[in-house]
Design a protein around this motif. Sequence first.
Motif, mmCIF file in Angstrom:
data_model
loop_
_atom_site.group_PDB
_atom_site.id
_atom_site.type_symbol
_atom_site.label_atom_id
_atom_site.label_comp_id
_atom_site.label_asym_id
_atom_site.label_seq_id
_atom_site.Cartn_x
_atom_site.Cartn_y
_atom_site.Cartn_z
ATOM 1 N N LEU A 209 3.413 -55.643 -54.307
ATOM 2 C CA LEU A 209 3.450 -54.617 -53.256
ATOM 3 C C LEU A 209 4.802 -54.659 -52.533
ATOM 4 N N PHE A 210 5.296 -55.871 -52.278
ATOM 5 C CA PHE A 210 6.621 -56.015 -51.663
ATOM 6 C C PHE A 210 7.671 -55.324 -52.525
ATOM 7 N N LYS A 212 7.366 -52.869 -54.470
ATOM 8 C CA LYS A 212 7.310 -51.405 -54.388
ATOM 9 C C LYS A 212 8.028 -50.898 -53.138
ATOM 10 N N ILE A 213 7.962 -51.671 -52.053
ATOM 11 C CA ILE A 213 8.626 -51.260 -50.818
ATOM 12 C C ILE A 213 10.131 -51.467 -50.925
ATOM 13 N N ASN A 214 10.518 -52.598 -51.476
ATOM 14 C CA ASN A 214 11.944 -52.848 -51.704
ATOM 15 C C ASN A 214 12.128 -53.716 -52.937
#
Lengths: 311, 311
Positions: A209-210, A212-214
């Motif tokens: 998930l991290f 996907k954000i950066n």
Amino acid sequence: MILQDFEKKIFKFIRDYKIFNKYDKILLGVSGGKDSMSLLHVMSKLSKTMGFEISVAHLNHCMREEADNDEAFVRQACWKLKIPFFSKKVDVFTYSKKNKVGVEVAGRKLRYEFFYETLRRLSYNKIATAHHMDDLFETMIYRILRGTGIYGLGGLIPIEEEITKPMLCVDLEEIKNYVTINNIEYVEDKYNYSLDYARNKIRYEITPLFKKINPRYKESFFRLAKIIWSYREEVKRKFEERSEISKDSLKLRLENDFFDGEIIRIAFLKFGKYPPNMEETEKIIKMRKGGVRKINGLSITKKSDSLLVKI
Amino acid sequence: MILQDFEKKIFKFIRDYKIFNKYDKILLGVSGGKDSMSLLHVMSKLSKTMGFEISVAHLNHCMREEADNDEAFVRQACWKLKIPFFSKKVDVFTYSKKNKVGVEVAGRKLRYEFFYETLRRLSYNKIATAHHMDDLFETMIYRILRGTGIYGLGGLIPIEEEITKPMLCVDLEEIKNYVTINNIEYVEDKYNYSLDYARNKIRYEITPLFKKINPRYKESFFRLAKIIWSYREEVKRKFEERSEISKDSLKLRLENDFFDGEIIRIAFLKFGKYPPNMEETEKIIKMRKGGVRKINGLSITKKSDSLLVKI
């Protein structure tokens, strides 16, 4: 000797953080997994460039059938590279049950005990482990979730007393590339699959998930870690400036600034005690003169602008 | 007046962080959602206990059909509580398109512009927004992922210049309880559902995983934030000590410690410029004497142990 990019990166990190120098005698912790086999190969190459000495320590934890094969595998790899090899057999499961601690904790304790034993026996001065950037980032998240101050947020440290971690600047992907490109053999360290619940959640569910954000989130963590390492140095300097050590006590000069709390926590660590939390630290700072408190096994007295900490 | 636990918690936070005092004139930003309606009710009660004055500012963003109803709803609530109400209509969508910025960014910019306008018009001295512990924690994670130093990691700050956030000590669950128990009406702030991609991922996917690792993870973040707020005060003190401000330039005394980097970054913020990153900051510190660099619109000169920073 021509260094590959991966090796250069580690070399630069070693120089930047003064992790090793020419006269060091370094004991490498090698389990046989890809991380520590990379460490072994990089350090073997760098020992020729930088001039330090290396040996390998392998703890046979007797935790799975392949344990003896793993030991033989690392021994063989060291023989090929002409690096002294030391091993020890310990039954981690039995130790874990007997002492009522988790297998992870038991494994770590026994490993470091063996490392220090060997270090002293060889008159070596440093231990190197293969912790990398993914370990660093996972530790940071883990610590934030469980509760940490700025000092603890640094997570893994490149060099702290005898323990060094020269591979914190490379991530698992780079390690995988390095072993593939160089045909470095390694054993599947199934031990990893038994990671505790929190680590598993972080590695397999939170990390994607991290990403996907950066996609470059690891660099963000690494940069923050570097700032905190430098912050830790500052805290240690302040501690040196403001503390006076005698036989069984420590005198701390309070200056009514942000670092009062940090040096109090370091004082506890110096005595091998668990440091007080933020609220307790505040209470210590605000103690009235002449007052005495007993916290985590240490007795604290306030005298004018100083604290006297005693066992 | 008897305060409920929720109100007491906010009252204590206000005192601990010296957010408001008796003579303050405070403008509350109220959208009509449950967060800001809680702020309105708590501040209305505390104004009687603490003695400060409050008014309400509501920006009608014209972003959804209900916008006019929301405005009327907040106006009515203020009328009942006998609190002066000020509103303004702005077309956020049009502004966003015209200025090529995201709707979120446009909304925030126009909201704060309106707050400051009203603040000056009323000769008020503080603005209060309803940001809470969930916002704080999300901002911290967001910042770490995008890259931040220790200073920036604090995320939202209880008081910084005119802007105050007295509700950072309570979380969304406590807010929900408060509005339920007290029958506080509010509008469904659908605007929240249009959060950007990263915020959504953090709120709906990452947070539940954190909760599984540590059900009290929010407190861990809050505690860390409190430490960092105190760290920020230290950095500001260092800046005061080591800087000399003249008309169009700033002289910084370097002391070859950890804070050199932090005061350089504050200098950039003082001039309204984006601060240099860690590597750039290191380069500035290591500039040779007499050297000049131009960074993010500021010109920097090294003179003996000082830096001269000019627009």
